[in-house]
Structures are given as C-alpha cells and as structure tokens.
Design a protein around this motif. Structure first.
Motif, PDB file in Angstrom:
ATOM      1  N   THR A 103       0.829  -1.207   0.000  1.00 34.69           N
ATOM      2  CA  THR A 103       0.000   0.000   0.000  1.00 34.69           C
ATOM      3  C   THR A 103       0.863   1.256   0.000  1.00 34.69           C
ATOM      4  OG1 THR A 103      -1.759  -1.174   1.161  1.00 34.69           O
ATOM      5  CG2 THR A 103      -1.794   1.233   1.244  1.00 34.69           C
ATOM      6  N   ARG A 120       2.269   1.982  -3.431  1.00 38.66           N
ATOM      7  CA  ARG A 120       1.291   2.586  -4.344  1.00 38.66           C
ATOM      8  C   ARG A 120       1.075   4.062  -4.018  1.00 38.66           C
ATOM      9  NH1 ARG A 120      -3.268  -1.868  -5.877  1.00 38.66           N
ATOM     10  NH2 ARG A 120      -1.864  -3.641  -6.126  1.00 38.66           N
ATOM     11  N   SER A 121       1.068   4.384  -2.717  1.00 34.38           N
ATOM     12  CA  SER A 121       0.860   5.786  -2.346  1.00 34.38           C
ATOM     13  C   SER A 121       1.989   6.670  -2.855  1.00 34.38           C
ATOM     14  CB  SER A 121       0.743   5.902  -0.825  1.00 34.38           C
ATOM     15  OG  SER A 121       1.988   5.630  -0.194  1.00 34.38           O
ATOM     16  N   ARG A 154      -1.312   6.251  -5.992  1.00 38.47           N
ATOM     17  CA  ARG A 154      -2.392   5.280  -6.124  1.00 38.47           C
ATOM     18  C   ARG A 154      -2.865   4.836  -4.741  1.00 38.47           C
ATOM     19  NH1 ARG A 154      -2.806   3.236 -11.378  1.00 38.47           N
ATOM     20  NH2 ARG A 154      -1.771   4.728 -12.775  1.00 38.47           N
ATOM     21  N   ASN A 155      -4.158   4.470  -4.633  1.00 39.20           N
ATOM     22  CA  ASN A 155      -4.654   3.951  -3.364  1.00 39.20           C
ATOM     23  C   ASN A 155      -4.569   2.436  -3.353  1.00 39.20           C
ATOM     24  OD1 ASN A 155      -7.042   2.820  -4.610  1.00 39.20           O
ATOM     25  ND2 ASN A 155      -7.924   4.891  -4.616  1.00 39.20           N
ATOM     26  N   GLU A 163      -6.635   0.311  -6.148  1.00 38.36           N
ATOM     27  CA  GLU A 163      -6.423   0.499  -7.582  1.00 38.36           C
ATOM     28  C   GLU A 163      -5.484  -0.564  -8.150  1.00 38.36           C
ATOM     29  OE1 GLU A 163      -6.248   4.737  -9.213  1.00 38.36           O
ATOM     30  OE2 GLU A 163      -5.609   5.006  -7.139  1.00 38.36           O
ATOM     31  N   GLU A 164      -5.765  -0.948  -9.406  1.00 35.10           N
ATOM     32  CA  GLU A 164      -4.844  -1.822 -10.115  1.00 35.10           C
ATOM     33  C   GLU A 164      -3.548  -1.060 -10.376  1.00 35.10           C
ATOM     34  OE1 GLU A 164      -5.034  -4.955 -11.015  1.00 35.10           O
ATOM     35  OE2 GLU A 164      -7.011  -5.275 -10.130  1.00 35.10           O
ATOM     36  N   PHE A 165      -2.415  -1.763 -10.227  1.00 38.83           N
ATOM     37  CA  PHE A 165      -1.131  -1.084 -10.451  1.00 38.83           C
ATOM     38  C   PHE A 165      -0.139  -2.098 -11.004  1.00 38.83           C
ATOM     39  CE2 PHE A 165       2.740   1.292  -8.983  1.00 38.83           C
ATOM     40  CZ  PHE A 165       2.503   2.413  -9.762  1.00 38.83           C
ATOM     41  N   ASP A 190       1.413   0.181 -15.652  1.00 33.30           N
ATOM     42  CA  ASP A 190       0.926   1.379 -14.957  1.00 33.30           C
ATOM     43  C   ASP A 190       2.083   2.139 -14.324  1.00 33.30           C
ATOM     44  OD1 ASP A 190      -1.717   0.717 -15.574  1.00 33.30           O
ATOM     45  OD2 ASP A 190      -1.918  -0.526 -13.783  1.00 33.30           O
ATOM     46  N   THR A 239       3.452   6.168 -15.042  1.00 38.02           N
ATOM     47  CA  THR A 239       3.516   7.270 -14.065  1.00 38.02           C
ATOM     48  C   THR A 239       4.862   7.978 -14.074  1.00 38.02           C
ATOM     49  OG1 THR A 239       4.330   5.880 -12.248  1.00 38.02           O
ATOM     50  CG2 THR A 239       1.936   6.018 -12.561  1.00 38.02           C
ATOM     51  N   TRP A 274       1.584  12.169 -10.815  1.00 40.00           N
ATOM     52  CA  TRP A 274       0.349  11.625 -10.247  1.00 40.00           C
ATOM     53  C   TRP A 274      -0.835  11.984 -11.144  1.00 40.00           C
ATOM     54  CZ3 TRP A 274       0.347  12.180  -4.170  1.00 40.00           C
ATOM     55  CH2 TRP A 274       1.457  11.501  -3.664  1.00 40.00           C
ATOM     56  N   SER A 275      -1.962  11.366 -10.820  1.00 39.10           N
ATOM     57  CA  SER A 275      -3.156  11.580 -11.647  1.00 39.10           C
ATOM     58  C   SER A 275      -3.632  13.029 -11.617  1.00 39.10           C
ATOM     59  CB  SER A 275      -4.281  10.659 -11.162  1.00 39.10           C
ATOM     60  OG  SER A 275      -4.563  10.883  -9.788  1.00 39.10           O
TER      61      SER A 275
END
Length: 689
Positions: free
Chosen positions: A181, A184-185, A189-190, A193-195, A199, A203, A234-235
């Motif tokens: 986790t 991903r952060s 990403r949370n 979410e798929e990563f 992906d 990024t 990031w998004s």
C-alpha cells in the motif's frame, strides 16, 4: 508385558473405540508408554475434543460405519496448512485396506492413516504410535517455523511502515508487479487500484523512463544492486520524486527470476535540499558582495582590512560548521532513536531463537551492523558537539602510558612510536574514553600517512594561554600532540581536514569523521584541535584540553554495592515509560518486561501526568527528552509537584539538556542496550534504599 517408553511424549492422543475393551487397552498401552490419552464414547465427543494440539487419534474401523461424519469431515478439511493429523485405525483380522474397500475409503477421507489388524501385539501398537507421534512432532516443528516467519514478516512490515518505505517485487518471467500500500501511495495510487508494471511505467516522467529502464536492464544483466531516483506524475498532474532500490534474485541454476526492493517518497527531502541550496546561493551572493566591497576598500586601508578578511573567513567557516553541526546532530539524534528500536528488538529476539544457528547468525550480523550505525551516530554527535560525555579529572600521562601496547599493535611493525611525557602534569577535565578514542584516531591517521613506515611522536605539554585565541579562552591547558613524518597536506586540504565526511583516503578506507569528531570533542571540552602540515614534511595534530579545577583523578570501574542493598534493589518494579515514538516505546517496554518489571506506557507528557494524577503508584518514571508539546524536562518538573520522591530517568541522545533545565534526575544515553538499562535501574533503586 512391559513396553518401551515413547520419548518426548508431552502431548496427548485421542481414542475413539466405543465397542468392547479396545479403548481401555489402547489407553492403558499408551499410558504405559508415557503418552497421555483420552477416550471418548461417541462421535460428537470425538469431534469436540479434536484440536491442533492432539498428537494422533486411535479409532476402530466399526466406529465410523454408522456415524454421522459430516462434522468430522469438516474438521479434517479445516486443518491449517501445516497440520495432517495422524490416524491409527484398528481393523478386524483380514480387514486391512488391501482386502477391505471400506478401510481403503477411510484412507481417502482421513489422509494420514496407519492400519493395525486386531488382535495386535502391544509392541506393534506402540511402534505405530511412535511413528505417528514422530510425524506429528514434525508438523508441530513446521507450525513453529511458520509462526516465526509470520512474526518476522510482521516485524518487517512494522519497520517498513516506520521508515515510510514501500515494498515491491517484480517477476521477470511473468512481468507481474506486486506492491504494498505504501508503494502505491508513493506513485499516487490507493490500495484498491490496479497497479501493474505498465501502470508504473506510465507514471514515470517521460524524461526519466529511458534512464529507469536502462537501470533495470543493467541490474538484470550484471546482478548489481538497483538504485535510482526519478520523477513521477500523479493523476492530479503533480510531480513527485521517488527513490527505488532493489536486488536481483536468481534460481538455483543462476537464472535471474525477480527483482525485490523498497521505495521512498523523497519529494520533501529534495525540496528541502533545493531550499538549502538556494539559501546557500543567497549566502554566497552576500559573501561575494561583502568581499567586493572589502576589495574596493583595500586600496585605501591595506593594513585593520587583512584582519577583517581573516575575521570574515573565520566567521563563514564557523557559520558553515555550525549549520552542518546542527544538521548532522539532528540526523544523528533521529537515527539514534531508530537504532534504539532495532538494537532493542534484536537483543530480545536473540534470547528467544534457541539453538537455531542460522537465526543466531543472522541476528548477530544485524546487531553488528546496527552497532556500527550507533558508532557512526556517536561520531556525528561528537562533531555537532552533542555527544554524551562523562567529564571527570583525567591523568593524561597515565592514560597515554596505559595505551602504549594498543597503539603499537595498531600501527604495525614498520612504524615506531616515541612517547615524550613530563613526569608531573596537572589533571585535565575530560572524558577519558573519548580522549583514548581521539588519540587512537590521530595515531591511525599518522600511520596511514606513512605507507612506507616511519616514526610517530606522541607528547604532552602544559601551556598557559594568556589571552583568548579562536575557540580557546585564556587559561591553563594540557596539549596532547601527535607528529608524523608522512605525506602532509597542502593548505586547501588542511583547511577542509576537520569538515565532516572529508577524507583523503581512498573509498572504503575512511568515513571522514575522525578529525571532525575530535574537533567536536575538543569544542565540547572547551578546548581546541590545531593542525599544522606541509606537503612531504608531515603533520602535527594538537589537542588542547583545559586543566581540571577538581582534585584527584576519578578511577573508572564498577563499584560493588553491599549484598543486602543489591538484593533489595532487585525484584519487579512498576515503571511508567513515556515516549512519543510508539516504536521506541514498544522496544523499551519489551526490554523492561523481559527484565521482570511491570510497564505502563504513555505517549506524551500530558498522558503521563494523567496516569500519575489518578492515584496510580509507580516505582520509577522513564521518559524521552525530545517530545512535542511537553519535553521530558518539563514533565520531570511537573512530576516533582505530584510525586516529589519518584525516581526519574531521562533518556536522550544529546549530551546536554537545554540551558535552564537544571534537574536532579538520572540520565541514560541513546541508543542503550538492555544490560545498560538494567545497570542504571539497579543503581537508581539501590540509591533509594
């Protein structure tokens, strides 16, 4: 007849033989063989008593013929992965699985089955029971190893969380990316979410993708550790920086199979570094402007200007060293806290691994690495003048004479040490252990400066400083000098010699902290370190130490307390432990609990005061000093109003408490071991008797 005892029979068997005397005979034989056994009369009782701690079960074939086995089958299916409960099935003569389909079906249902045809010989029964017991014990061993691995995994996750590190693993064959986790952060990403690896690549900042992929290929091809910093997008469009580190794993044939590593968000750190760089540029611009103005004035006032230039240079160097000292001191203090948790947990874990040689070796290796880290932080604290010193009157002549053998062994056969010390010198005010370490560092540096051998001269001299000069106040000093015939240093190298991490030695042969540590030690002692050197003519190092105003030198050693007092000081105590860092609090609490004490934890000064104010009684308060909201010093003052006689122990990585904090409390430097903690507690409680 008498049968052999089954070894290590500290677990029980379960017997289900509802017809005839089979249950009575089986229990009797097992008891005689040293195995505890319990007989049940129906299938419900049998299922109810089944558990993971049962050694094996003895069942007659007919007991299962008409019984409802649904609950029993459910228990069999629900066994944990390590468990495969052994069953000993008693069949009728000629009723073995080869000639009895019903018995064969039991093998399919039960799995781990041994058959004994009745009537049976006691020796045969015990032999089968022994085999079942051995098999079950191997399963128990597997359970213990699995639990140990689970505990290790939990500790690893705690360490990763404490360090804000994200874990990841990349399968080279399948291209699958497994991430935590936290990982991903770091990429915005949370947890849900798929990563995938695709992906991940998406990024990365377009300008950094090729560099990242080249680093991955290089690691796969060469096996070198993977370490890279790159930007991520990031998004929300914001740009962040990530640091990625990994190692390559190979199979038994040497084929690369996966990359395993950790990652960290370094955006804040890089912003701080950029801010510091900008500040340095502003400072450099200001210094350049000041220098330009001084040069303009130079034509008019050639002579009070030379002095000003010298003063400006010293000021800039002092400001630079002070800034670096504050930075390194803070880093060392925080790192000390982390090492406190690591060393404490490793020390306790070492006690519980038993005879597992591999675990012992791994723990010892981790402890050695952590202790080297602790030694490094002590050098950083020494440079930043925040090292925990024990100042006493010291006889420098006795100190040097006592180190002669060690120094000669340290320099080798091709270097000669000559010692010149006067017979009578005043005592100095210093920490004897740190002076010994400083002298050893100076001698080793002198040896390294003479690769072909030579002579090192060690001397002592009493000097009166009539007026202030640099960092030295006017007064009496004893000067320890170390002179070599080595390569020497040019003026630029000499100017940087005491800066932290500056070294003329090749990579891997020096930390660059030796002289900076000695310089910091001298400053803490209100003395000075002076270096003079010329290329090809050697170097002279002088450590100026103030003369002590006390009387006789303090002898080191442990003072034995009377047996009666020591016995009263022992025994479990109720201790209130205060630390805002839960990881360190947990480690310290575990050490205290392991020593037999009852520990109550509090994570702030206010919480500690609430514990003391509600009527709870404690034998001791142990508190960290650096805590937000209320420091350990402020807490100690408040506690004195509530419980005036409560002993207080402040743990801190710094040498001195801030000005104005004048407390009659015990001190313990971080990081500390369980033995050091135990000795301090013994001394505190002995003083209270």
């Amino acid at each position: 007849m008498r049968v052999a005892t089954i070894p290590n029979s500290d677990t029980s068997a379960l017997v289900y033989a509802p017809i005839g005397r089979d249950a009575e005979i089986a229990v009797s034989l097992l008891k005689e063989a040293g195995v505890a056994a319990t007989a049940v009369s129906d299938i419900a009782s049998f299922v109810a008593k089944l558990s993971d701690d049962i050694a094996f079960a003895v069942v007659t074939e007919e007991a299962f013929r008409s019984a409802d086995l649904r609950g029993f089958s459910a228990w069999i299916e629900a066994q944990p992965s390590w468990s495969d409960l052994p069953f000993v099935i008693l069949t009728n003569r000629g009723g073995g699985p080869e000639r009895n389909p019903a018995a064969a079906r039991l093998s399919e249902v039960l799995g781990n089955v041994s058959f004994i045809e009745r009537p049976f010989h006691p020796t045969t029964f015990i032999s089968v029971a022994r085999s079942a017991m051995r098999g079950r014990r191997r399963q128990f061993d597997a359970r213990a190893r699995i639990e140990a691995l689970d505990e290790g995994e939990r500790r690893l996750q705690t360490a990763l969380s404490a360090g804000r590190l994200g874990a990841w693993e990349f399968d080279l064959a399948t291209g699958e990316l497994i991430t935590s986790t936290t990982f991903r952060s770091i990429f915005g990403r949370n947890a849900t979410e798929e990563f995938s690896y695709t992906d991940l690549l998406a990024t990365i900042h377009p300008e950094d993708v090729d560099r990242m992929q080249l680093a991955v290929r290089t690691t796969i091809e060469t096996g070198a550790d993977y370490a890279i910093e790159y930007r991520t997008i990031w998004s929300d469009g914001s740009v962040h920086w990530a640091e990625i580190r990994a190692q390559l794993y190979r199979d038994r044939e040497g084929k690369a199979i996966k990359l395993v590593g950790v990652s960290a968000d370094i955006t804040a750190r890089l912003k701080a570094e950029e801010h510091q760089r900008q500040l340095n540029e502003v400072l450099e611009e200001r210094v350049a402007e000041r220098t330009r103005k001084l040069e303009e004035t130079h034509a008019r006032m050639m002579a009070e200007v030379n002095q000003r230039e010298s003063a400006e240079q010293q000021l800039r160097q002092a400001q630079k060293m002070e800034a670096i000292g504050q930075l390194t001191g803070g880093v060392a203090h925080d790192f000390n806290n982390l090492l406190m948790a690591v060393l404490g947990n490793l020390e306790l874990l070492r006690k519980h691994v038993g005879e597992d040689n591999k675990a012992v070796r791994l723990i010892d290796g981790a402890q050695q690495g952590a202790k080297r880290g602790a030694s490094l932080t002590q050098r950083l604290l020494a440079f930043s003048r925040k090292q925990d010193l024990r100042i006493d009157p010291v006889d420098m002549r006795a100190l040097i004479m006592g180190m002669e053998d060690l120094l000669k062994r340290s320099v080798g056969a091709n270097v000669v040490i000559e010692t010149h010390v006067p017979p009578h010198l005043p005592l100095v005010s210093a920490d004897a252990n740190q002076i010994e370490l400083a002298l050893l560092n100076l001698v080793v540096n002198a040896r390294d400066a003479m690769p072909d051998g030579g002579e090192i001269r060690i001397g002592l001299d009493e000097v009166h400083q009539s007026r202030p000069e640099g960092e030295l106040a006017a007064g009496h000093y004893v000067v320890l000098s170390v002179v070599d015939q080595g390569q020497g240093m040019d003026s630029e190298t000499l100017r940087k010699a005491v800066e932290p991490f500056f070294s003329t030695k090749e990579l891997g042969k020096g930390t660059g902290l030796g002289l900076s540590m000695i310089h910091g030690l001298a400053s803490q002692l209100k003395g000075d370190l002076k270096l003079t050197s010329e290329l090809q003519r050697g170097t002279k190092a002088e450590l100026w130490i103030p003369v002590s105003t006390s009387g006789a030198a303090t002898e080191t050693g442990v003072i034995d307390m009377p047996i009666e007092i020591a016995q009263k000081a022992k025994g479990p105590k109720r201790i209130l432990l205060v630390d805002d860092d839960a990881l360190i609090a947990m480690s310290s609490a575990d050490m205290l609990t392991d020593l037999g004490h009852d520990v109550v934890e509090a994570y702030s000064g206010n919480e500690a005061l609430q514990r003391l104010g509600d009527g709870s009684e404690f034998d001791l308060l142990i508190t960290d000093y650096s805590m937000p909201g209320m420091t350990g010093g402020e807490l100690a003052i408040a506690v004195r109003d509530i419980v005036p006689d409560l002993p207080i122990l402040i743990a801190s990585g710094y040498a001195e408490l801030p000005p104005g904090v004048n407390l009659d409390v015990a001190r313990l430097g971080k990081p500390y071991t369980q033995d050091q903690l135990a000795r301090e507690l013994d001394r505190l409680f002995a003083d209270r008797i």
